[in-house]
Write a protein that holds these residues in place. Structure first.
Motif, PDB file in Angstrom:
ATOM      1  N   ASP A  85       0.745  -0.820   0.347  1.00 52.27           N
ATOM      2  CA  ASP A  85      -0.160  -0.321  -0.150  1.00 52.27           C
ATOM      3  C   ASP A  85       1.069   1.652  -0.032  1.00 52.27           C
ATOM      4  O   ASP A  85       0.918   2.325  -0.635  1.00 52.27           O
ATOM      5  CB  ASP A  85      -0.917  -0.031   1.401  1.00 52.27           C
ATOM      6  N   ARG A  86       2.308   0.825   0.620  1.00 47.52           N
ATOM      7  CA  ARG A  86       2.748   2.247   0.366  1.00 47.52           C
ATOM      8  C   ARG A  86       3.657   2.739  -0.407  1.00 47.52           C
ATOM      9  O   ARG A  86       4.059   3.768  -0.983  1.00 47.52           O
ATOM     10  CB  ARG A  86       3.497   2.414   2.375  1.00 47.52           C
ATOM     11  N   THR A  87       4.409   1.139  -0.952  1.00 47.51           N
ATOM     12  CA  THR A  87       5.113   0.841  -1.807  1.00 47.51           C
ATOM     13  C   THR A  87       4.801   2.063  -3.803  1.00 47.51           C
ATOM     14  O   THR A  87       5.423   1.125  -4.661  1.00 47.51           O
ATOM     15  CB  THR A  87       6.060   0.424  -2.324  1.00 47.51           C
ATOM     16  N   SER A  88       3.231   0.955  -3.934  1.00 44.81           N
ATOM     17  CA  SER A  88       2.224   1.291  -4.875  1.00 44.81           C
ATOM     18  C   SER A  88       1.856   2.521  -5.044  1.00 44.81           C
ATOM     19  O   SER A  88       2.068   3.508  -3.814  1.00 44.81           O
ATOM     20  CB  SER A  88       1.437   0.224  -4.930  1.00 44.81           C
ATOM     21  N   ASP A  89       1.607   2.821  -6.265  1.00 46.18           N
ATOM     22  CA  ASP A  89       1.226   4.283  -7.052  1.00 46.18           C
ATOM     23  C   ASP A  89      -0.553   4.172  -6.721  1.00 46.18           C
ATOM     24  O   ASP A  89      -0.691   4.843  -7.260  1.00 46.18           O
ATOM     25  CB  ASP A  89       1.519   4.619  -8.769  1.00 46.18           C
ATOM     26  N   SER A  90      -0.602   3.453  -6.471  1.00 42.53           N
ATOM     27  CA  SER A  90      -2.587   3.466  -6.764  1.00 42.53           C
ATOM     28  C   SER A  90      -2.449   2.188  -5.831  1.00 42.53           C
ATOM     29  O   SER A  90      -2.391   0.932  -5.812  1.00 42.53           O
ATOM     30  CB  SER A  90      -2.844   3.225  -7.699  1.00 42.53           C
ATOM     31  N   LYS A  91      -3.994   2.569  -4.848  1.00 43.45           N
ATOM     32  CA  LYS A  91      -4.506   1.166  -4.365  1.00 43.45           C
ATOM     33  C   LYS A  91      -4.853  -0.037  -5.228  1.00 43.45           C
ATOM     34  O   LYS A  91      -4.764  -0.734  -5.089  1.00 43.45           O
ATOM     35  CB  LYS A  91      -6.107   1.330  -3.609  1.00 43.45           C
ATOM     36  N   GLU A  92      -5.124   0.605  -6.141  1.00 43.54           N
ATOM     37  CA  GLU A  92      -5.730  -0.812  -7.208  1.00 43.54           C
ATOM     38  C   GLU A  92      -4.298  -1.483  -7.546  1.00 43.54           C
ATOM     39  O   GLU A  92      -3.904  -2.672  -7.900  1.00 43.54           O
ATOM     40  CB  GLU A  92      -6.473  -0.268  -8.344  1.00 43.54           C
ATOM     41  N   GLU A  93      -2.989  -0.642  -7.838  1.00 39.45           N
ATOM     42  CA  GLU A  93      -2.220  -1.746  -8.301  1.00 39.45           C
ATOM     43  C   GLU A  93      -1.305  -2.397  -6.934  1.00 39.45           C
ATOM     44  O   GLU A  93      -0.516  -3.333  -6.811  1.00 39.45           O
ATOM     45  CB  GLU A  93      -0.847  -0.340  -8.798  1.00 39.45           C
ATOM     46  N   SER A  94      -1.722  -2.081  -6.127  1.00 36.59           N
ATOM     47  CA  SER A  94      -1.113  -2.494  -4.350  1.00 36.59           C
ATOM     48  C   SER A  94      -1.781  -4.025  -4.798  1.00 36.59           C
ATOM     49  O   SER A  94      -1.023  -5.071  -4.128  1.00 36.59           O
ATOM     50  CB  SER A  94      -1.509  -1.761  -3.522  1.00 36.59           C
ATOM     51  N   GLN A  95      -3.338  -3.830  -4.747  1.00 38.81           N
ATOM     52  CA  GLN A  95      -3.979  -5.050  -5.005  1.00 38.81           C
ATOM     53  C   GLN A  95      -3.899  -6.332  -5.513  1.00 38.81           C
ATOM     54  O   GLN A  95      -3.498  -7.782  -5.944  1.00 38.81           O
ATOM     55  CB  GLN A  95      -5.469  -4.580  -4.895  1.00 38.81           C
ATOM     56  N   GLN A  96      -3.715  -4.953  -7.346  1.00 43.76           N
ATOM     57  CA  GLN A  96      -2.762  -6.440  -8.060  1.00 43.76           C
ATOM     58  C   GLN A  96      -1.123  -6.591  -7.894  1.00 43.76           C
ATOM     59  O   GLN A  96      -1.494  -7.988  -8.460  1.00 43.76           O
ATOM     60  CB  GLN A  96      -2.917  -5.893  -9.858  1.00 43.76           C
ATOM     61  N   ARG A  97      -0.340  -6.119  -6.913  1.00 41.69           N
ATOM     62  CA  ARG A  97       0.778  -6.648  -7.128  1.00 41.69           C
ATOM     63  C   ARG A  97       0.856  -7.900  -6.163  1.00 41.69           C
ATOM     64  O   ARG A  97       1.176  -8.932  -5.523  1.00 41.69           O
ATOM     65  CB  ARG A  97       1.629  -5.248  -6.665  1.00 41.69           C
ATOM     66  N   LEU A  98      -0.248  -7.094  -5.054  1.00 39.73           N
ATOM     67  CA  LEU A  98       0.348  -9.069  -3.822  1.00 39.73           C
ATOM     68  C   LEU A  98      -1.199 -10.034  -4.622  1.00 39.73           C
ATOM     69  O   LEU A  98      -0.612 -11.054  -4.158  1.00 39.73           O
ATOM     70  CB  LEU A  98      -1.429  -7.905  -2.873  1.00 39.73           C
TER      71      LEU A  98
END
Length: 530
Positions: free
Chosen positions: A237-250
């Protein structure tokens, strides 16, 4: 009146629909650079300053060590070059260590080991004692070289991964420049004290690094491999450009780690291979076609980075300038500072181009420039060698080509080696795969730096650089044929680029066509259902 209200409502609705439609055609705004990921990348990459400092400082210190300890040219060659071989121990251990205790604490280990090595070198009373210090420092360098790009790649969002994972090379260059400056600063001291201060002062940054790194988060990919999904989610959440990207990366990391998509527990049970078991078998004994292609690319780029002669130029630049006709030791040290400054400036330029231009164009342009500058340098030094009078034009050409060579190297070959090798390996193989690349890098560097004096005595100094030019030419052909572009891809999506070796372009086109056809079929199906 009712009709009038309906007409007004329809007009408002149609206006809002038009605005929405126009908004869909607005250019997508580029996300702002993630400051937290930027800070993490800088702190992790600063570990690489240890290697750079050692390379830079040893290029000048070896002259004073030889005078003080009365050692031979062969002993100097072993002193300078064997640190790269000793670093194999560190890089080999770092893969398993980072899977065991985590990426962050492995960086702390790197700083602590190098600190001990720098102290031992600074207090060395004889050649044997000095070599023990080199051995310990080499292990620390091996740890730092392997872990810095891995941690940075795993923390960085895809939009700026090339920029951030080039930082280790930036700090290697900054370390080289600091080493050159240290040589110049301490050269005024008595010979027996000067070189000890040059080497011992390297302990200072390692303490700072080890303490600062403790404030960094752990790699989200390592956390997932340990089943700590809640902690990984917070870091993403802190190292992604957006919340959506954070969820996709996870989601992508969970898939790569073999964790079911619907599993959202903070702590889950993960297969034993999260600590590295079975990875070497998958890498070397029974690799898939894509893993074999990745391994060849990861190892190949590290080999050619060093085989094209960068450490020979950087470590022995004082001798090269002396051969070129510069006689004053003060002028020679100033010329080496110019080499360090040039490398640092051009690596900074490269960091801003990696995510804009891409890896392939920069890499091919860089290696092409290296071929030309090495050829011209070999020509200039050969002319000086065979002339009985001073050739001012050949001296100027040689100095200019040394600077051109390090500039071309720094704008592509230098940073892209670390960026490329840290991003192409699958998650389960990344730590060990990267450590293999670093091991090849250090072996090749050790061989080149240890044998360079013997090489130029055997085939002349100009002939040595003609040889490096030939190796760089082979490297250009290899990169052109086998290396796909990785810009903009997530780490979990890399394997689709590999597996077809020199036919990767046609395979990528086929996959792209299938993707387009699949998307069209989906749209037709949606239209039919509607």
């Amino acid at each position: 009146m009712a009709a009038g209200l309906n007409t007004e409502r329809d007009a408002n609705l149609s206006q809002s629909e038009v605005e929405k439609t126009l908004a869909d055609f607005d250019p997508v705004k580029k996300p702002k650079r993630n400051k937290f990921a930027f800070a993490c990348a800088i702190l992790a990459s600063m570990t690489s300053i240890l290697l750079g400092y050692d390379i830079g400082v040893m290029s000048g210190a070896n002259i004073y060590i030889q005078d003080d300890l009365k050692i031979t040219d062969l002993q100097v060659a072993f002193l300078v070059g064997t640190l790269n071989l000793y670093s194999l121990v560190g890089s080999a251990a770092a893969g398993r260590t980072s899977d065991w205790i985590g990426r962050r604490y492995t960086i702390v280990v790197a700083g602590a080991v190098f600190f001990l090595g720098a102290l031992l070198m600074g207090f060395a009373t004889n050649y044997a004692f000095l070599m023990v210090g080199r051995f310990v420092a080499g292990i620390g360098v091996g740890y730092a070289l392997m872990i810095a790009p891995v941690y940075t790649a795993e923390v960085s969002p895809a939009s700026s991964r090339g920029f951030l994972t080039s930082f280790p090379e930036v700090f290697i260059n900054a370390g080289i420049l600091l080493g050159y400056v240290s040589n110049y600063a301490f050269s005024k001291l008595p010979t027996n004290l000067g070189w000890r201060f040059m080497l011992g002062i390297g302990a200072v940054p390692s303490v700072f690094l080890a303490l600062v790194v403790l404030g960094m988060p752990e790699s989200p990919r390592w956390l997932v491999m340990q089943g700590r999904l809640g902690d990984a989610r917070k870091v993403l959440d802190r190292t992604s450009d957006s919340k959506e990207e954070s969820q996709q990366r996870l989601s992508d990391i969970k898939e790569a780690a073999g964790i079911p998509e619907d599993c959202n527990d903070d702590v889950v049970r993960v297969q034993k291979q999260s600590h590295g078991e079975g990875v070497w078998k998958e890498l070397l004994v029974h690799p898939t076609r894509s893993v074999r292609h990745i391994l060849i690319c990861g190892v190949g780029i590290h080999f050619f980075q060093q085989a094209s002669g960068i450490d020979a130029v950087v470590l022995y630049s004082p001798r090269i300038f002396e051969k070129a006709g510069i006689t004053s030791s003060n002028d020679i040290l100033l010329a080496t500072v110019a080499v360090g400054f040039t490398k640092t400036v051009f690596i900074l330029v490269a960091t801003f181009l990696l995510d804009r231009i891409g890896r392939r164009p920069l890499l091919l342009s860089s290696v092409g420039g290296m071929v030309l500058s090495l050829t011209a340098l070999g020509f200039g030094l050969t002319m000086i060698d065979h002339s009985h009078e001073k050739l001012s034009w050949a001296v100027a050409l040689s100095i200019a080509m040394v600077l051109a060579y390090v500039a071309f190297f720094s704008i592509g070959m230098g940073p892209i080696t670390w960026v490329y090798s840290s991003e192409i390996f699958p998650l389960r193989l990344r730590a060990q795969g990267t450590s293999m690349g670093v091991a090849i890098n250090r072996v090749t560097s050790g061989v080149i730096s240890t044998t360079f004096i013997l090489l130029y005595k055997a085939i002349s100094i100009g002939g040595s650089f003609f040889l490096f030019a030939g190796i760089a030419m082979v490297a250009w052909v290899f990169f052109f044929a086998c290396y796909p572009e990785t810009r903009g891809r997530t780490l979990e999506d890399m394997e689709v680029l590999f597996g077809n070796f020199i036919k990767w372009r046609s395979a990528l086109k086929d996959a792209h066509k299938k993707g387009i056809n699949g998307e069209s079929d989906g749209q037709v199906q949606m239209g039919t259902n509607a």
